[in-house]
Structure formats: C-alpha cells, structure tokens
Design a protein around this motif. Structure first.
Motif, PDB file in Angstrom:
ATOM      1  N   PRO A 155       0.598  -1.256   0.041  1.00  0.00           N
ATOM      2  CA  PRO A 155       0.044   0.113  -0.049  1.00  0.00           C
ATOM      3  C   PRO A 155       0.800   1.346  -0.201  1.00  0.00           C
ATOM      4  O   PRO A 155       0.426   2.337  -0.226  1.00  0.00           O
ATOM      5  N   THR A 156       2.228   1.186   0.452  1.00  0.00           N
ATOM      6  CA  THR A 156       2.816   2.500   0.307  1.00  0.00           C
ATOM      7  C   THR A 156       3.798   2.603  -0.987  1.00  0.00           C
ATOM      8  O   THR A 156       4.613   3.334  -0.987  1.00  0.00           O
TER       9      THR A 156
ATOM     10  N   ILE B 193       4.432   8.755  12.497  1.00  0.00           N
ATOM     11  CA  ILE B 193       5.473   7.891  11.979  1.00  0.00           C
ATOM     12  C   ILE B 193       4.406   7.147  10.853  1.00  0.00           C
ATOM     13  O   ILE B 193       3.698   6.899  10.826  1.00  0.00           O
ATOM     14  N   ALA B 194       5.355   7.069   9.589  1.00  0.00           N
ATOM     15  CA  ALA B 194       4.755   6.639   8.477  1.00  0.00           C
ATOM     16  C   ALA B 194       5.694   5.717   7.847  1.00  0.00           C
ATOM     17  O   ALA B 194       6.786   5.584   8.025  1.00  0.00           O
ATOM     18  N   LYS B 195       5.061   4.876   6.852  1.00  0.00           N
ATOM     19  CA  LYS B 195       5.698   4.091   5.978  1.00  0.00           C
ATOM     20  C   LYS B 195       5.742   4.390   4.607  1.00  0.00           C
ATOM     21  O   LYS B 195       4.426   4.820   4.086  1.00  0.00           O
ATOM     22  N   PHE B 196       6.453   4.719   3.791  1.00  0.00           N
ATOM     23  CA  PHE B 196       6.680   4.752   2.118  1.00  0.00           C
ATOM     24  C   PHE B 196       7.710   3.949   1.456  1.00  0.00           C
ATOM     25  O   PHE B 196       8.475   3.513   2.041  1.00  0.00           O
ATOM     26  N   ALA B 197       7.383   4.093   0.108  1.00  0.00           N
ATOM     27  CA  ALA B 197       8.297   3.367  -0.731  1.00  0.00           C
ATOM     28  C   ALA B 197       9.159   4.588  -1.551  1.00  0.00           C
ATOM     29  O   ALA B 197       8.476   5.323  -2.046  1.00  0.00           O
ATOM     30  N   LEU B 198      10.513   4.203  -1.578  1.00  0.00           N
ATOM     31  CA  LEU B 198      11.158   5.178  -2.328  1.00  0.00           C
ATOM     32  C   LEU B 198      12.377   4.697  -3.028  1.00  0.00           C
ATOM     33  O   LEU B 198      12.861   3.925  -2.087  1.00  0.00           O
TER      34      LEU B 198
ATOM     35  N   ARG C 205      12.671   0.613  -2.397  1.00  0.00           N
ATOM     36  CA  ARG C 205      12.530  -0.029  -1.019  1.00  0.00           C
ATOM     37  C   ARG C 205      11.512   0.678  -0.049  1.00  0.00           C
ATOM     38  O   ARG C 205      11.390   1.842  -0.642  1.00  0.00           O
ATOM     39  N   GLU C 206      10.774  -0.217   0.705  1.00  0.00           N
ATOM     40  CA  GLU C 206      10.018   0.554   1.612  1.00  0.00           C
ATOM     41  C   GLU C 206      10.832   1.158   2.792  1.00  0.00           C
ATOM     42  O   GLU C 206      11.932   0.633   3.260  1.00  0.00           O
ATOM     43  N   ARG C 207      10.369   2.305   3.168  1.00  0.00           N
ATOM     44  CA  ARG C 207      11.125   3.135   4.098  1.00  0.00           C
ATOM     45  C   ARG C 207      10.442   3.620   5.491  1.00  0.00           C
ATOM     46  O   ARG C 207       8.944   3.604   5.173  1.00  0.00           O
ATOM     47  N   LEU C 208      11.096   3.978   6.376  1.00  0.00           N
ATOM     48  CA  LEU C 208      10.061   4.399   7.586  1.00  0.00           C
ATOM     49  C   LEU C 208      10.561   5.934   7.541  1.00  0.00           C
ATOM     50  O   LEU C 208      11.618   6.372   7.281  1.00  0.00           O
ATOM     51  N   GLY C 209       9.468   6.903   7.919  1.00  0.00           N
ATOM     52  CA  GLY C 209       9.654   8.287   8.041  1.00  0.00           C
ATOM     53  C   GLY C 209       8.908   8.654   9.332  1.00  0.00           C
ATOM     54  O   GLY C 209       8.021   8.088   9.762  1.00  0.00           O
ATOM     55  N   MET C 210       9.195  10.121   9.594  1.00  0.00           N
ATOM     56  CA  MET C 210       8.895  10.720  10.816  1.00  0.00           C
ATOM     57  C   MET C 210       8.223  12.243  10.015  1.00  0.00           C
ATOM     58  O   MET C 210       8.946  12.745   9.624  1.00  0.00           O
ATOM     59  N   LEU C 211       7.036  12.447  10.259  1.00  0.00           N
ATOM     60  CA  LEU C 211       6.294  13.830   9.946  1.00  0.00           C
ATOM     61  C   LEU C 211       6.377  14.778  10.932  1.00  0.00           C
ATOM     62  O   LEU C 211       5.778  14.510  12.065  1.00  0.00           O
ATOM     63  N   ARG C 212       6.655  16.076  10.800  1.00  0.00           N
ATOM     64  CA  ARG C 212       6.618  17.071  11.817  1.00  0.00           C
ATOM     65  C   ARG C 212       6.600  18.425  11.130  1.00  0.00           C
ATOM     66  O   ARG C 212       6.622  18.314   9.898  1.00  0.00           O
TER      67      ARG C 212
ATOM     68  N   ALA D 276       7.274  18.465   7.108  1.00  0.00           N
ATOM     69  CA  ALA D 276       8.591  17.924   6.711  1.00  0.00           C
ATOM     70  C   ALA D 276       8.560  16.392   7.101  1.00  0.00           C
ATOM     71  O   ALA D 276       8.018  16.115   8.074  1.00  0.00           O
ATOM     72  N   MET D 277       9.325  15.850   6.271  1.00  0.00           N
ATOM     73  CA  MET D 277       9.396  14.315   6.658  1.00  0.00           C
ATOM     74  C   MET D 277      10.884  14.000   6.677  1.00  0.00           C
ATOM     75  O   MET D 277      11.716  14.201   5.693  1.00  0.00           O
ATOM     76  N   HIS D 278      11.112  13.229   7.775  1.00  0.00           N
ATOM     77  CA  HIS D 278      12.770  12.719   7.890  1.00  0.00           C
ATOM     78  C   HIS D 278      12.537  11.345   7.611  1.00  0.00           C
ATOM     79  O   HIS D 278      11.830  10.291   8.342  1.00  0.00           O
ATOM     80  N   GLY D 279      13.491  10.736   6.689  1.00  0.00           N
ATOM     81  CA  GLY D 279      13.613   9.340   6.623  1.00  0.00           C
ATOM     82  C   GLY D 279      14.194   8.917   7.765  1.00  0.00           C
ATOM     83  O   GLY D 279      15.059   9.422   8.371  1.00  0.00           O
ATOM     84  N   LEU D 280      13.757   7.754   8.327  1.00  0.00           N
ATOM     85  CA  LEU D 280      14.246   6.815   9.269  1.00  0.00           C
ATOM     86  C   LEU D 280      14.963   5.637   8.856  1.00  0.00           C
ATOM     87  O   LEU D 280      14.330   4.753   8.167  1.00  0.00           O
ATOM     88  N   LEU D 281      15.980   5.202   9.677  1.00  0.00           N
ATOM     89  CA  LEU D 281      16.415   3.817   9.458  1.00  0.00           C
ATOM     90  C   LEU D 281      15.534   2.840  10.218  1.00  0.00           C
ATOM     91  O   LEU D 281      15.039   3.096  11.161  1.00  0.00           O
TER      92      LEU D 281
END
Length: 348
Positions: free
Chosen positions: A85-86, A138-143, A146-153, A160-165
């Motif tokens: 879905p991401t 906290i969100a999941k997205f594909a870029l 690969r699927e990645r983890l993100g933080m929206l603030r 803004a969205m920070h990619g998270l490991l």
C-alpha cells in the motif's frame, strides 16, 4: 523546487495529494579525477560485458543477481505492481512524542508540498493537528526501490518528513566505550560544568563551513595563477598530563575569547565521609597526643606532690630538731641549777 516523488498521505480515511521535494542541499566542492601527466580527465564508461561496447543511460535497466550468478531483469512496471500500500502512499501508522525517536535513526529530510488546491484543506488539518498534539507522525513509504520508515513533523507552515532507518539498521554501541575503569571526581565535574557554561549556546545560523571557504580561496588563487594562501601553524597540543589543569585553562581561554571575567566554579556540597572509608584507630590505642598529655599531667602532678611531700617532711624534721634542742637545753639548765643548790659536806 523540483519534486522527486508524487503520491499521497494516508491519514485514516483522509487522503492528501502531495509532492516530495528535497529539504537539504549539499554545498561541498567536488573534484574530478585527472591524469597527472597531462591533466586529462579520467572518466568511467559503462560498458556491456557481453558486447564489450559502451552503452548509454537509456539502454541501462535494473537486474537482480541470484546466488548462482544469474541476472533476473526487473522493470519499472514490475516495481509499480508491488503488493504494497506504500508504493505511492505515505501511510501514517502512529503518532508518538518526538523524544521517542532516536536521533541515530535520522536519515534524509524532505518537504511535503500540497499537490494542488484540493489538498490544501486536509494538508492544513494534518499540520494543525500535529502542532496541537506536540507529537510526530510515524509513516511508511516506498522510495527508490525499497520501503522506508519516516517521521512527519511541522516546520514553520510546512510538513517535513525525515527518513528513518529501521531499528535493526542501527548498531548497538558495543566495544565503543573505554574498557578502563575511570572515576571522575566532583572537582572535575565542576570545571566541566563551568566550561559548558562559558561556551554557552550559539545561533546555528552563525555557523558556516570554513573548510569550504578556505578551499574556494585555494581554487581562486590557482585559477588566477597566484600562490595559494598558506595555512597557519596549528597550535602545538602537548600531551595532557593533568586533566584539572587542562579544564581550568580551557575555562580561562573560553572566557578571554568572549572578553568576559574568568568563570566561577561552583563547588558541589561536600559529601559526608563514610565510616567505612575512615580507618578506625586500633583498640587499646588512644591518641598519642592525648596519652602524652595525660602522662605529662600525671608526671607533673606526681613531681609536684613529691616536691610538696619533701618540703613538708623537711619542715617537720626541722621543727622536731628545734623542739629536741629546746628540751635538751632545758634539761641541762635544770641539772646545772640542781648542782649549784646542793651544799658541800665539810670533812671533820
């Protein structure tokens, strides 16, 4: 700013069309590889191993290498049909306090721009909800495959969205801390606190890349045929033998650089010494000074008493002698008187 990804934010049943743009840019100076002999440019050419000829970027696709070396072609169409879905959606899965995010997980940063007028209302709703909650999404997205983890603030009026490991991508700090057991005393902590207070805070806007500026000067000088500026002699850093002295000197220099008075070192309240750390005197052994004092006092008292006793004895003996002399004199006088008073008998 050019978008690098188009999709939507999934906020429950609310869908917000957005465009993903880079929030950061690099100002570092890059170099090219050259041939030292003639200054010619060194380039890397993409060559097909089968045909041994150079190919263009339009002829290059993706492929997955299997364990036996077989290459399995993967097309963009294959990636667009991923059962996720991401694939084209930033799916919000939770809202958490910002301090729950370990800075070690932080990766690249992006701005989320509203995708047209219809997205303005739900975009603003999510932004204001994040502001009022003091939380991050906290969100999941594909870029990029690969699927990645993100933080929206919220940053000013934008999201803004920070990619998270992923948590399993962050290594544990095993074997990093010193193995030697070290004890830091209160005095050293006081000086460290004083140094921190002296350095104080700073506006991050005042910081700049001095290395890049110096490198630009070198490039400009070389381009103009001039001699590049020489670097100043680095301060000779001797081996730190005394940590306390080094801390005190650091505090003084930091204060002098700001034109301020020397930092005041705050003393922490002295801890009560534990009875375990203070050795008890052995039983039967009292303080030497006290014993000496007592002995001295006793000796002085004894000598004083002895002296008094001797004086008293001498006085008594003298009085006895005087009394005896008086008695003897009295007896002698009586005998003499008696002799005088007795008449002599005359012979016939």
């Amino acid at each position: 700013m050019r978008s690098i990804w188009n999709g939507a934010i999934s906020f429950g049943l609310v869908s917000i069309p957005i465009k993903l743009v880079n929030a950061t840019e690099s100002h570092s100076i890059s170099f090219r590889q050259i041939h030292l002999e003639d200054g010619g440019r060194i380039r890397y050419r993409k060559v097909c191993e089968l045909e041994e000829k150079e190919v263009s970027g339009a002829e290059i696709g993706k492929g997955y290498e299997d364990s036996d070396g077989t290459i399995i072609p993967i097309t963009d169409e294959d990636l667009s049909h991923l059962p996720l879905p991401t694939a084209k959606t930033i799916e919000i899965v939770a809202f958490v306090p910002a301090d729950r995010i370990d800075p070690l997980q932080m990766d690249a940063a992006y701005y989320l721009a509203a995708g047209g007028a219809p997205a303005a209302k739900p975009y603003t709703l999510l932004r204001e909800a994040l502001k009022r909650s003091n939380k991050v999404a906290i969100a999941k997205f594909a870029l990029r495959g690969r699927e990645r983890l993100g933080m929206l603030r919220v940053v000013e009026d934008a999201i803004a969205m920070h990619g998270l490991l992923w948590p399993d991508e962050v290594r544990a700090p095993q074997g990093v801390a010193p193995d030697t057991k070290v004890t830091v005393n209160d005095k050293e902590l006081d000086l460290a606190d004083a140094l921190m207070d002296t350095l104080g805070e700073i506006d991050l806007e005042d910081l700049h890349d001095e290395y890049r500026e110096a490198l630009e000067e070198v490039v400009a000088a070389k381009a103009a045929g001039e001699t590049p500026p020489e670097a100043p002699e680095p301060a000779k850093g001797g081996k730190v033998l005394d940590l306390m002295a080094a801390l005190e000197k650091s505090v003084r220099e930091a204060k002098e650089s700001r034109g301020e008075e020397p930092a005041e070192v705050r003393q922490l309240p002295q801890r009560k010494t534990s009875s375990r750390t203070t050795p008890k005197p052995a039983q039967g052994r009292k303080s030497t000074s006290k014993t000496t004092t007592k002995k001295t006092a006793s000796s002085s008292s004894s000598s004083s008493s002895s002296s008094s006793a001797k004086k008293s004895t001498a006085t008594k003996k003298t009085a006895a002698k005087k009394t005896a002399s008086k008695k003897t004199a009295s007896a002698t006088a009586k005998k003499t008187t008696a002799k005088k008073s007795t008449p002599r008998k005359r012979s016939a």
